[in-house]
Motif scaffolding. Structure first.
Motif, PDB file in Angstrom:
ATOM      1  N   SER A 104       0.858  -1.182   0.000  1.00 39.50           N
ATOM      2  CA  SER A 104       0.000   0.000   0.000  1.00 39.50           C
ATOM      3  C   SER A 104       0.899   1.238   0.000  1.00 39.50           C
ATOM      4  CB  SER A 104      -0.933   0.019   1.210  1.00 39.50           C
ATOM      5  OG  SER A 104      -0.207   0.084   2.418  1.00 39.50           O
ATOM      6  N   VAL A 105       0.321   2.368  -0.410  1.00 44.35           N
ATOM      7  CA  VAL A 105       1.067   3.636  -0.465  1.00 44.35           C
ATOM      8  C   VAL A 105       0.212   4.708   0.188  1.00 44.35           C
ATOM      9  CG1 VAL A 105       2.056   5.392  -1.968  1.00 44.35           C
ATOM     10  CG2 VAL A 105       2.265   2.978  -2.580  1.00 44.35           C
ATOM     11  N   PRO A 106       0.740   5.425   1.181  1.00 42.10           N
ATOM     12  CA  PRO A 106      -0.028   6.513   1.789  1.00 42.10           C
ATOM     13  C   PRO A 106      -0.057   7.744   0.882  1.00 42.10           C
ATOM     14  CG  PRO A 106       2.148   6.407   2.768  1.00 42.10           C
ATOM     15  CD  PRO A 106       2.057   5.236   1.830  1.00 42.10           C
ATOM     16  N   LEU A 107      -1.130   8.507   0.989  1.00 41.54           N
ATOM     17  CA  LEU A 107      -1.248   9.768   0.272  1.00 41.54           C
ATOM     18  C   LEU A 107      -1.139  10.912   1.271  1.00 41.54           C
ATOM     19  CD1 LEU A 107      -4.207   8.967  -2.169  1.00 41.54           C
ATOM     20  CD2 LEU A 107      -1.772   8.427  -2.405  1.00 41.54           C
ATOM     21  N   SER A 108      -0.855  12.101   0.772  1.00 39.64           N
ATOM     22  CA  SER A 108      -0.629  13.244   1.660  1.00 39.64           C
ATOM     23  C   SER A 108      -1.864  13.603   2.469  1.00 39.64           C
ATOM     24  CB  SER A 108      -0.172  14.447   0.841  1.00 39.64           C
ATOM     25  OG  SER A 108      -1.147  14.793  -0.142  1.00 39.64           O
ATOM     26  N   SER A 109      -3.050  13.253   1.974  1.00 39.99           N
ATOM     27  CA  SER A 109      -4.287  13.558   2.691  1.00 39.99           C
ATOM     28  C   SER A 109      -4.535  12.618   3.856  1.00 39.99           C
ATOM     29  CB  SER A 109      -5.469  13.461   1.722  1.00 39.99           C
ATOM     30  OG  SER A 109      -5.621  12.114   1.271  1.00 39.99           O
TER      31      SER A 109
ATOM     32  N   THR B 164      -3.501  22.678 -13.988  1.00 44.24           N
ATOM     33  CA  THR B 164      -4.119  21.543 -13.300  1.00 44.24           C
ATOM     34  C   THR B 164      -3.699  21.551 -11.829  1.00 44.24           C
ATOM     35  OG1 THR B 164      -4.148  20.212 -15.307  1.00 44.24           O
ATOM     36  CG2 THR B 164      -4.315  19.032 -13.226  1.00 44.24           C
ATOM     37  N   GLU B 165      -4.667  21.488 -10.945  1.00 43.88           N
ATOM     38  CA  GLU B 165      -4.430  21.520  -9.503  1.00 43.88           C
ATOM     39  C   GLU B 165      -4.146  20.110  -8.988  1.00 43.88           C
ATOM     40  OE1 GLU B 165      -7.107  22.197  -5.430  1.00 43.88           O
ATOM     41  OE2 GLU B 165      -7.963  22.597  -7.426  1.00 43.88           O
ATOM     42  N   VAL B 166      -3.149  19.983  -8.127  1.00 46.13           N
ATOM     43  CA  VAL B 166      -2.871  18.719  -7.456  1.00 46.13           C
ATOM     44  C   VAL B 166      -3.677  18.681  -6.163  1.00 46.13           C
ATOM     45  CG1 VAL B 166      -1.133  17.254  -6.391  1.00 46.13           C
ATOM     46  CG2 VAL B 166      -0.584  18.538  -8.472  1.00 46.13           C
ATOM     47  N   VAL B 167      -4.632  17.769  -6.096  1.00 46.20           N
ATOM     48  CA  VAL B 167      -5.518  17.658  -4.938  1.00 46.20           C
ATOM     49  C   VAL B 167      -4.907  16.762  -3.869  1.00 46.20           C
ATOM     50  CG1 VAL B 167      -7.813  16.912  -4.177  1.00 46.20           C
ATOM     51  CG2 VAL B 167      -7.541  18.075  -6.385  1.00 46.20           C
ATOM     52  N   ASP B 168      -4.223  15.710  -4.285  1.00 44.19           N
ATOM     53  CA  ASP B 168      -3.610  14.775  -3.345  1.00 44.19           C
ATOM     54  C   ASP B 168      -2.374  14.187  -4.007  1.00 44.19           C
ATOM     55  OD1 ASP B 168      -3.253  13.387  -1.006  1.00 44.19           O
ATOM     56  OD2 ASP B 168      -5.159  12.302  -1.095  1.00 44.19           O
ATOM     57  N   SER B 169      -1.358  13.854  -3.186  1.00 43.46           N
ATOM     58  CA  SER B 169      -0.090  13.360  -3.718  1.00 43.46           C
ATOM     59  C   SER B 169       0.295  12.072  -3.019  1.00 43.46           C
ATOM     60  CB  SER B 169       1.029  14.397  -3.515  1.00 43.46           C
ATOM     61  OG  SER B 169       0.702  15.617  -4.114  1.00 43.46           O
ATOM     62  N   TYR B 170       1.192  11.330  -3.666  1.00 46.45           N
ATOM     63  CA  TYR B 170       1.785  10.166  -3.020  1.00 46.45           C
ATOM     64  C   TYR B 170       2.763  10.649  -1.952  1.00 46.45           C
ATOM     65  CZ  TYR B 170      -0.183   7.687  -7.014  1.00 46.45           C
ATOM     66  OH  TYR B 170      -1.039   7.174  -7.950  1.00 46.45           O
ATOM     67  N   ALA B 171       2.674  10.051  -0.780  1.00 46.31           N
ATOM     68  CA  ALA B 171       3.462  10.557   0.362  1.00 46.31           C
ATOM     69  C   ALA B 171       4.759   9.805   0.589  1.00 46.31           C
ATOM     70  CB  ALA B 171       2.613  10.497   1.632  1.00 46.31           C
ATOM     71  N   SER B 172       4.962   8.680  -0.070  1.00 46.42           N
ATOM     72  CA  SER B 172       6.205   7.935   0.127  1.00 46.42           C
ATOM     73  C   SER B 172       6.425   7.017  -1.061  1.00 46.42           C
ATOM     74  CB  SER B 172       6.146   7.114   1.427  1.00 46.42           C
ATOM     75  OG  SER B 172       5.187   6.091   1.332  1.00 46.42           O
ATOM     76  N   GLY B 173       7.601   6.380  -1.075  1.00 46.61           N
ATOM     77  CA  GLY B 173       7.911   5.450  -2.145  1.00 46.61           C
ATOM     78  C   GLY B 173       8.448   6.144  -3.382  1.00 46.61           C
ATOM     79  N   ASP B 174       8.528   5.393  -4.468  1.00 46.10           N
ATOM     80  CA  ASP B 174       9.108   5.908  -5.710  1.00 46.10           C
ATOM     81  C   ASP B 174       8.321   7.081  -6.287  1.00 46.10           C
ATOM     82  OD1 ASP B 174      11.003   3.942  -5.519  1.00 46.10           O
ATOM     83  OD2 ASP B 174      10.016   2.581  -6.940  1.00 46.10           O
TER      84      ASP B 174
ATOM     85  N   ALA C 221       6.757   9.433  -4.450  1.00 49.18           N
ATOM     86  CA  ALA C 221       6.582  10.459  -3.416  1.00 49.18           C
ATOM     87  C   ALA C 221       6.615  11.859  -4.023  1.00 49.18           C
ATOM     88  CB  ALA C 221       7.671  10.332  -2.355  1.00 49.18           C
ATOM     89  N   GLY C 222       5.599  12.656  -3.683  1.00 49.59           N
ATOM     90  CA  GLY C 222       5.491  14.026  -4.151  1.00 49.59           C
ATOM     91  C   GLY C 222       4.776  14.183  -5.472  1.00 49.59           C
ATOM     92  N   LEU C 223       4.542  13.078  -6.177  1.00 49.72           N
ATOM     93  CA  LEU C 223       3.850  13.156  -7.470  1.00 49.72           C
ATOM     94  C   LEU C 223       2.333  13.129  -7.272  1.00 49.72           C
ATOM     95  CD1 LEU C 223       6.065  10.809  -9.668  1.00 49.72           C
ATOM     96  CD2 LEU C 223       6.044  13.312  -9.618  1.00 49.72           C
ATOM     97  N   PRO C 224       1.582  13.657  -8.248  1.00 52.25           N
ATOM     98  CA  PRO C 224       0.124  13.726  -8.086  1.00 52.25           C
ATOM     99  C   PRO C 224      -0.522  12.345  -8.026  1.00 52.25           C
ATOM    100  CG  PRO C 224       0.871  15.175  -9.857  1.00 52.25           C
ATOM    101  CD  PRO C 224       2.037  14.311  -9.487  1.00 52.25           C
ATOM    102  N   ALA C 225      -1.477  12.204  -7.126  1.00 57.10           N
ATOM    103  CA  ALA C 225      -2.332  11.013  -7.073  1.00 57.10           C
ATOM    104  C   ALA C 225      -3.741  11.364  -7.517  1.00 57.10           C
ATOM    105  CB  ALA C 225      -2.354  10.432  -5.662  1.00 57.10           C
ATOM    106  N   VAL C 226      -4.212  12.564  -7.140  1.00 57.20           N
ATOM    107  CA  VAL C 226      -5.535  13.058  -7.518  1.00 57.20           C
ATOM    108  C   VAL C 226      -5.376  14.486  -8.010  1.00 57.20           C
ATOM    109  CG1 VAL C 226      -7.896  13.539  -6.750  1.00 57.20           C
ATOM    110  CG2 VAL C 226      -6.649  11.601  -5.767  1.00 57.20           C
TER     111      VAL C 226
END
Length: 664
Positions: free
Chosen positions: A522-527, A544-554, A556-561
């Motif tokens: 699993s991967v946590p998100l910043s939210s 484009t607005e970044v609503v949520d990002s990947y919080a860790s792993g490869d 990390a910091g990239l957009p998820a939502v």
């Protein structure tokens, strides 16, 4: 379809029983307030006992007995069960499997939809039935075959191969266009002419996913052609009453593209069986009911088959709990059905389905199950005024496409055990919990009335369908694209240039690569949300607005939502399968769309409103929880005839239906 009653009854197979039991059956039907039976589904061998040798007397008698009792008939063409004499005389009509082996007689649906001999015999029996009973006053509806394609969706015989070649020529025009569309340069699978195009029998390796999807589409068209042939035979014989067939809709697709059939169905009718192992099977029922409603939102639909108790085909066939039969039936009615019919009236004593429940169980009428059946009949009688009404228009819809589900299933994918249709059910459950009563519609539907559109599973998308969703966003809707929507074109070719190809411009994102997770990861998100099974490497483009990002792993910091303003609306992209925190994501999207609950929201209570002529409305309340619930409502409760002023108590496991208006 009757305008003065909700249909109630089920499949009746009198050929399995002696005529003295017929009389008992009709008496019990009257006791249970049955007003409709489906007759003749498996009766071919008893009507045409040999080639063009007919025995009508017994059928005339039962049709007459039902008519005298005031019970309407949904008369089926019995082509689901070709007689053994036909299969022995013409074994070439029996389907061939992918290994090239022909099946043997002994089952049902033992026919190939492409075979001309089958066309001849199946239309003849339909025509003869139409000629004999087309004007009979008891016959109120016609039912073509049964679960078309349910056991014979794909046939690989020579007739199917020849028909597939013709179908491909009509679809693509030239062999060069077919080669381009299917990408046959891979592995050197180029076709020289349409004579080379054959049914995709099993090979030593995986096969071209474009070929396999094309064969799925061909099979759907052939099954639809079988329905239309039988329908035309009935009409040529003088039938003027409604004609339909029982579709098999599920959360994740079906055996045919029913959106292509809809215009030839006088009534949308479905079969639906819940799975005993599903702890939230009432939500799966609601999704499928929404999907049936979405095929034709202009009129009510019908449950042609569901189970009174246990079925016989699951690993563990638990019976329905007390009250569940009623809740399931009335949930279908709440979601727009104008009837609840069962398979079957009397449980069979023999045959493959001998342990499939019936309205009358093996133990007879003095049983809990039959008592609940009879109570349901009385309830539907009290709800007759609802007939003809529709579910109130919704502001939210899921856009789902059956061929797109086939596209995901055909060929090798990045995550082979990823249950893509799970996303559709998750969105439907979450939106329903917020009181939105979402529709489930095909992409060709009119999308203009919706303020929130969710695209959870459309892996393959046409340019026209993508444009329709973009237009909806420009017009003011919030459009949500899930992680694997828009990846491939209608031929199952990946749309190159960045994921998700069909929606990249709408979303304002550039997807570089998929990053499916291993089992248990699993991967946590910043939210604070958590993604499981699926993540993606995505870049948000300017605007484009970044609503949520990947919080860790490869990642990390990239957009998820992400979210992008589009005209008067917006487009959201969910690049991961959000597990924990999903409800919060849904709430944020709903708030962005500005949509609010259209029915009362009470935990554990399913609420749906139907509306009819003259502004009348009925609020259906189904309590799936373990405690009584108090729900805001005013009017008259139809099942108890009690006045309702301000609120109604819905006992645990029960249903209440309030005709809304001043309390009596």
């Amino acid at each position: 379809m009757r305008s003065d009653a909700l249909l109630f009854g089920g499949d009746y197979n009198p050929e399995q029983w002696t005529e003295d039991i017929w009389r008992d059956d009709i008496a019990l039907m009257r006791r249970a307030k049955v007003n409709t039976v489906t007759l003749g589904v498996f009766a071919w061998a008893f009507l045409e006992v040999d080639d063009d040798v007919w025995e009508w007397g017994w059928f005339d008698r039962i049709v007459g007995m039902l008519h005298d009792a005031g019970i309407g008939i949904d008369l089926a063409t019995p082509t689901a069960a070709p007689p053994l004499w036909l299969q022995r005389a013409h074994p070439e009509i029996i389907p061939v499997d992918r290994t090239g082996h022909r099946f043997h007689p002994g089952g049902r649906l033992g026919w190939c939809a492409s075979h001309p001999v089958w066309h001849e015999y199946s239309t003849r029996i339909a025509r003869r039935l139409g000629e004999r009973y087309g004007q009979h006053p008891a016959v109120r509806m016609w039912h073509v075959s049964n679960e078309i394609g349910g056991g014979n969706r794909l046939c690989y015989c020579d007739a199917s191969s020849a028909a597939f070649s013709r179908w491909a020529r009509e679809r693509y025009g030239t062999i060069d266009e077919l080669n381009r569309a299917w990408g046959t340069a891979v592995w050197g699978l180029r076709y020289r002419s349409f004579d080379d195009v054959t049914a995709p029998l099993a090979s030593e390796s995986g096969q071209n996913p474009s070929l396999l999807l094309a064969f799925d589409r061909f099979a759907s068209d052939e099954l639809g052609g079988q329905y239309r042939r039988e329908r035309a035979a009935l009409q040529a014989a003088g039938v003027t009453t409604p004609i339909t067939t029982n579709l098999m809709l599920t959360v994740g697709g079906s055996v045919a593209d029913y959106a292509d059939w809809q215009s030839d169905l006088d009534v949308v009718a479905i079969d639906h069986y819940t799975r005993a192992a599903d702890p939230r099977r009432e939500r799966e029922l609601a999704f499928v009911a929404s999907r049936a409603r979405g095929l034709d939102r202009s009129k009510p639909w019908l449950v042609m088959e569901h189970a009174a108790g246990a079925v016989n085909w699951q690993p563990r066939n638990a019976p329905k709990a007390p009250g569940e039969l009623t809740r399931h039936s009335l949930a279908h009615i709440a979601h727009g059905a104008d009837g609840a019919l069962f398979f079957q009236w009397r449980a069979s004593a023999s045959g493959v389905e001998q342990y499939h429940s019936g309205m009358v169980p093996h133990a007879g009428a003095e049983t809990r199950q039959f008592a609940e059946v009879a109570d349901l009949g009385s309830s539907l009688d009290r709800l007759a005024e609802v007939a003809g009404s529709l579910v109130a228009p919704s502001s939210a819809a899921l856009v789902c496409d059956i061929p797109s589900d086939w596209a995901w299933e055909e060929g090798e994918k990045p995550l082979h055990d990823h249950a893509l249709p799970r996303a559709a059910r998750a969105w439907h459950e979450a939106l329903s919990a917020l009181g939105l009563v979402p529709d489930v519609v095909p992409p060709r539907a009119d999308l203009s009335g919706y303020r929130l559109l969710v695209v959870p599973t459309m892996y393959s998308v046409s340019e026209a369908d993508a444009a329709a969703l973009a237009a909806a966003a420009s017009g003011g809707a919030v459009v949500v694209i899930e992680h694997l929507a828009g990846i491939a074109d209608p031929e199952n070719r990946v749309i190159t240039g960045g994921y998700p190809g069909a929606f990249r411009s709408l979303l304002g994102v550039f997807g570089e690569e998929f990053a499916p997770l291993l089992d248990g990861e699993s991967v946590p998100l910043s939210s604070g949300a958590v993604a499981r099974e699926w993540t993606s490497r995505v870049r948000a483009l300017p605007g484009t607005e970044v609503v949520d990002s990947y919080a860790s792993g490869d990642l990390a910091g990239l957009p998820a939502v992400t979210r992008r303003a589009v005209g008067a609306g917006a487009a959201w992209y969910v690049s991961a399968e959000v597990a924990e925190g999903f409800d919060a994501l849904v709430e944020r999207v709903v708030a962005d769309a500005g949509v609010t609950a259209s029915v009362p929201v009470v935990a554990g209570v399913e609420a749906v409103r139907r509306v009819g002529a003259g502004g009348r409305s009925w609020l259906f309340l189904i309590n799936h929880s373990a405690a009584d619930a108090v729900v805001p409502a005013t009017g008259v409760e139809l099942l108890t005839r009690a006045a309702v002023s301000g609120s109604v108590t819905v006992p645990t496991g029960s249903v209440r239906v309030v005709r809304e208006g001043p309390a009596a």
